[in-house]
Design an enzyme around this catalytic site. Sequence first.
Site, PDB file in Angstrom:
ATOM      1  N   SER A 354       0.756  -1.442   0.145  1.00  0.00           N
ATOM      2  CA  SER A 354      -0.107  -0.250  -0.164  1.00  0.00           C
ATOM      3  C   SER A 354       0.911   1.446   0.090  1.00  0.00           C
ATOM      4  O   SER A 354       2.046   1.268   0.718  1.00  0.00           O
ATOM      5  CB  SER A 354      -0.964  -0.036   1.209  1.00  0.00           C
ATOM      6  OG  SER A 354      -1.537   1.363   1.527  1.00  0.00           O
ATOM      7  N   ASP A 712      -6.928  18.968 -20.270  1.00  0.00           N
ATOM      8  CA  ASP A 712      -7.460  17.916 -19.174  1.00  0.00           C
ATOM      9  C   ASP A 712      -6.814  16.678 -18.820  1.00  0.00           C
ATOM     10  O   ASP A 712      -6.786  15.997 -17.840  1.00  0.00           O
ATOM     11  CB  ASP A 712      -8.840  17.189 -19.563  1.00  0.00           C
ATOM     12  CG  ASP A 712      -8.917  16.480 -20.819  1.00  0.00           C
ATOM     13  OD1 ASP A 712      -7.911  16.109 -21.219  1.00  0.00           O
ATOM     14  OD2 ASP A 712     -10.025  16.007 -21.294  1.00  0.00           O
ATOM     15  N   THR A 717      -5.369  20.741 -13.681  1.00  0.00           N
ATOM     16  CA  THR A 717      -6.832  20.837 -14.099  1.00  0.00           C
ATOM     17  C   THR A 717      -7.606  19.849 -13.486  1.00  0.00           C
ATOM     18  O   THR A 717      -7.282  18.816 -13.387  1.00  0.00           O
ATOM     19  CB  THR A 717      -6.937  20.954 -15.636  1.00  0.00           C
ATOM     20  OG1 THR A 717      -6.582  19.782 -16.342  1.00  0.00           O
ATOM     21  CG2 THR A 717      -6.135  22.045 -16.209  1.00  0.00           C
TER      22      THR A 717
END
Length: 780
Positions: A354, A712, A717
């Site tokens: 993790s 994008d 953004t």
Amino acid sequence: MAKRTFSNLETFLIFLLVMMSAITVALLSLLFITSGTIENHKDLGGHFFSTTQSPPATQGSTAAQRSTATQHSTATQSSTATQTSPVPLTPESPLFQNFSGYHIGVGRADCTGQVADINLMGYGKSGQNAQGILTRLYSRAFIMAEPDGSNRTVFVSIDIGMVSQRLRLEVLNRLQSKYGSLYRRDNVILSGTHTHSGPAGYFQYTVFVIASEGFSNQTFQHMVTGILKSIDIAHTNMKPGKIFINKGNVDGVQINRSPYSYLQNPQSERARYSSNTDKEMIVLKMVDLNGDDLGLISWFAIHPVSMNNSNHLVNSDNVGYASYLLEQEKNKGYLPGQGPFVAAFASSNLGDVSPNILGPRCINTGESCDNANSTCPIGGPSMCIAKGPGQDMFDSTQIIGRAMYQRAKELYASASQEVTGPLASAHQWVDMTDVTVWLNSTHASKTCKPALGYSFAAGTIDGVGGLNFTQGKTEGDPFWDTIRDQILGKPSEEIKECHKPKPILLHTGELSKPHPWHPDIVDVQIITLGSLAITAIPGEFTTMSGRRLREAVQAEFASHGMQNMTVVISGLCNVYTHYITTYEEYQAQRYEAASTIYGPHTLSAYIQLFRNLAKAIATDTVANLSRGPEPPFFKQLIVPLIPSIVDRAPKGRTFGDVLQPAKPEYRVGEVAEVIFVGANPKNSVQNQTHQTFLTVEKYEATSTSWQIVCNDASWETRFYWHKGLLGLSNATVEWHIPDTAQPGIYRIRYFGHNRKQDILKPAVILSFEGTSPAFEVVTI
């Protein structure tokens, strides 16, 4: 597939219980109706290989019957495949005259798919649907060929949760249509990065279709197209070059999320390692003959789950951010996703690893819940969640991704060990439900039909389950057993005995409607480049599982004269089969063990199979191996649960109108925000007039024009889609103004597509755009 991939099914089962038998009968009838025919993919060119064991890893009669069944060829299966004459396989002289390196090609292409009205793949959290985009998703392809150009290998790293069998079969089918036998099952590896923030819906087995809330052909086709385009670009751009390898540790970015499982491994084995995670990063550096950069592949064991299960923005998570940083640095002057340099941060044995390095804590009390069951005194397991090092999930993603980028950059710069030698590849389709596993020279056991245990429903500390299931369960629960038995039927004694000590929650290997719930036929594959061996793993190996496989494959090569091989574990390849733990970890039955679907001897089976592939390569006997039983390809799948509807603009407005403009002035570090009249972003998958949902543009006085500074795919953004009633929606564009932004005049633009349908006419997808008023950015 980490974390609670089955909460949708839990809800599904409870609903059926409440509604009783009438609803059950109706649902089962529907499933039978939607059952489609099965097609097997025939030989796609070249030699495809199975292995034999000594003692043999045998395949049962079921596999033999399946492989001899008369079924349709996949050459005619895909109506969307472009049928072109195969590219001839010819030596690429005089390019390689008097040259001893490799022929190298790199390519990158968008494979984002839907960014709205589709479930995000990974956590399996009901309601975690995409509602916008943070970053684009890319397929990154690397082709390596020997000097005459004939013998070659392909490695593709894709920003998706995992590679589905359906996705791989379709890609191979289309590669055959275009290139003939040049790119085949044995020499093409497709690997998912394992981002948990990519669209779902591209699977064919029922467990994953339920978790995806249906099959999305739009997203599936967009992924296939992106993967193929990246390979096409790499193929077109091949040039003479050299490959270098380097290794080094990455510290401070990972923890073992199931340490109590890891401790079940023999102490003598654990003592050989300084950590309960693999910290080593392996980097391949690719340059042309002038030393100019071409690309990088990095393998490192880490889960891309810095973005947690509250996220609704499509993105590539921490490994994608590492790729973003390195590609932006090497491709100066290009927007993200553009430029010649390609950097892939590929997955490895990440099963129990993790990035949420602050560890598990009870979110209601703040105390540690790092215990064998990952549970809290108050609130139970649902309160036990691990967090990353940042202030929020965006910050954590950047911190972890930047650390990987920085280390890869260092290893790339200092790489001096050249990779030389011939290329080779071996592949086999294996019936993983029926492999004989030799425990020693006289005793054997077998793998099992697929099944998921109780702890699977508990999820992990990276994403807990919705119901109060607990990790470490070695006994079932009468309540859930009763629900399962009434709806799905009872698991057989055979499957229960085979999976012990796993208490079976879902006996998926005995469920076949509307299609099999899990795969039986699985890919095993090795590609070698000189002294480097890439093992294509069809799932998520835990840390110790990966170590054992690496050692076994390396030893097999060495025993046949190939000394000092570097063996890479490449995860989430070709078909997804959940997790693979060691036999000892399996006994603890935490999430990863409960998700080891072929039973306690799964790892041993894979070790046998991969050793035989290594032996075949080392002894040059690959051509003598059979290809194994062929996997199915299901033609009809359950459609998405979310329908497409006509978009509407408010009265007196049109799509792209500005509802809330930006402020007149911003400082660097602030967030510029504009709200537009929107339409469903999933329409853009059907009509790709625009390649981005947004741009931020700066006015250049010298040229009196607007220049795009980000889109994008840029990290700074964010595009949010807010769904209203009756087809109404808004789109919010945020620009998190970086410290590097130049002062000046800016504007934000929005690009979209709306769905329109007149009475008695088919729907059409129309493009539109909107532009904000200008605003100023200052540095003071």
